[in-house]
Design an enzyme around this catalytic site. Structure first.
Site, PDB file in Angstrom:
ATOM      1  N   THR A 100       5.489 -28.570  -5.270  1.00  0.00           N
ATOM      2  CA  THR A 100       5.015 -29.763  -6.633  1.00  0.00           C
ATOM      3  C   THR A 100       3.938 -29.909  -7.064  1.00  0.00           C
ATOM      4  OG1 THR A 100       7.142 -31.300  -6.049  1.00  0.00           O
ATOM      5  CG2 THR A 100       6.000 -32.143  -7.614  1.00  0.00           C
ATOM      6  N   TYR A 149      17.608 -28.034 -11.934  1.00  0.00           N
ATOM      7  CA  TYR A 149      18.622 -28.494 -13.605  1.00  0.00           C
ATOM      8  C   TYR A 149      20.722 -28.774 -13.519  1.00  0.00           C
ATOM      9  CZ  TYR A 149      19.319 -27.001 -18.623  1.00  0.00           C
ATOM     10  OH  TYR A 149      19.123 -27.078 -19.567  1.00  0.00           O
ATOM     11  N   LYS A 181      10.655 -32.669   4.449  1.00  0.00           N
ATOM     12  CA  LYS A 181       9.684 -33.061   3.840  1.00  0.00           C
ATOM     13  C   LYS A 181      10.449 -34.511   3.373  1.00  0.00           C
ATOM     14  CE  LYS A 181       6.079 -33.137   0.627  1.00  0.00           C
ATOM     15  NZ  LYS A 181       6.170 -32.306  -0.613  1.00  0.00           N
ATOM     16  N   TYR A 192      13.076 -30.192   1.947  1.00  0.00           N
ATOM     17  CA  TYR A 192      12.286 -30.600   0.542  1.00  0.00           C
ATOM     18  C   TYR A 192      12.752 -32.112  -0.124  1.00  0.00           C
ATOM     19  CZ  TYR A 192       8.324 -31.044  -2.351  1.00  0.00           C
ATOM     20  OH  TYR A 192       7.803 -31.832  -3.841  1.00  0.00           O
TER      21      TYR A 192
END
Length: 301
Positions: free
Chosen positions: A48, A111, A165, A137
């Protein structure tokens, strides 16, 4: 007892840019040396904070090649492969392998939100095509989907998946993640939000993937090390500095302000360009001045 593969501070590195499709190569090299000299345990690219979803596939590959070459095995390199296209994730993973990366990182497809049954099957099918270990993640604020604990319990059966994570900021969820170590003692459970570093270690976590560590890697590393060594007083002192640093994320009014603040800080520290990927703008001078004032208050170890 089996030790997790990844521990300590693994910064989610920003992607230094000169334009929307041009990598700041010299800035990337300086940033990598800054992080490694700061004592980090690994480097996570194309996440990110790295604006991965905004970068061309060509540039992503160039970044992987440059990072793995400069790091040269000194620390672990983890590469984000999340994409809306299954085939592109596989292709990027293959490139990361060929360049010598150590592991891959995958968040939930974005999405169209997927159901947990779909997510389980998708992850299992993807893992079959990967030749590097995979970290999962959890980033529900941006992907709209959680890696739910029941799904992770099933994914833990695959030895090629090596941990999670978590950037949800939900400490109750994080505590449940650490309970998964009963199934997989070798799993790495890493915290995203940097203000929660010590709380995550108290819950049995293994370290942090913190954007602020781009700026002050040794601050986060020393906080982690102090806690691991049983020096809570020293760890809390470092935590106060980390808390002070959080003020840079309050500058600006859009969701992208977190990345803008880190890149702005790196520009102020003359480490790399603060250019943002499209469609985002970097901080202008009024915001940069605010970031600079906050950076001056941080006492680096």
């Amino acid at each position: 007892m089996t030790q997790p593969r990844f521990q300590g501070i693994v910064p989610p590195m920003v992607t230094p840019l000169l334009s929307y499709d041009e990598l700041d190569r010299s800035g990337t090299e300086r940033l990598l040396e800054h992080l490694i000299q700061g004592g980090v345990s690994g480097i996570f690219i194309l996440g990110t904070t790295g604006e991965a979803q905004c970068l061309s596939y060509r540039l992503r590959r160039e970044l992987i090649e440059l990072v793995t070459k400069v790091v040269a095995g000194r620390v672990s390199v983890l590469v984000g492969i999340t994409d809306t296209a299954f085939a592109e994730s596989v292709s990027l993973a293959d490139h990361a392998k060929s360049c010598g990366a150590d592991a891959l990182v995958l968040t939930t497809p974005y999405y169209f939100p997927v159901g947990q049954t779909e997510l389980l099957g998708y992850t299992q099918r993807l893992v079959e095509k990967l030749s590097l270990p995979l970290m999962l993640y959890n980033m529900p604020s941006l992907t709209k989907v959680w890696f739910e604990i029941e799904t992770l319990e099933q994914l833990a059966e695959d030895s090629r998946i090596v941990g999670v994570k978590d950037s949800s900021g939900d400490l109750e969820y994080y505590a449940r993640l650490t309970e998964l170590k009963k199934l997989r003692p070798d799993w790495s459970i890493l915290m995203g939000p940097e203000a929660n570093l010590i709380e995550s270690l108290q819950l049995g976590g293994d370290g942090g993937v913190h954007g602020g560590a781009n700026l002050f890697p040794s601050l986060f590393v020393n906080c982690y090390n102090a806690w691991q060594q049983g020096d809570e007083t020293k760890a809390r002192e470092y935590e106060e500095q980390i808390t002070t640093l959080q003020a840079i994320y309050d500058i600006g009014k859009y969701g992208s302000r977190f990345i803008k603040a880190v890149k702005s800080g790196l520009g102020i520290l003359e480490i790399c360009s603060d250019h943002m990927a499209e469609p985002f703008n970097h901080f202008l001078e009024p915001e940069r001045l605010k970031v600079a004032e906050i950076l001056k208050t941080i006492s680096t170890p």
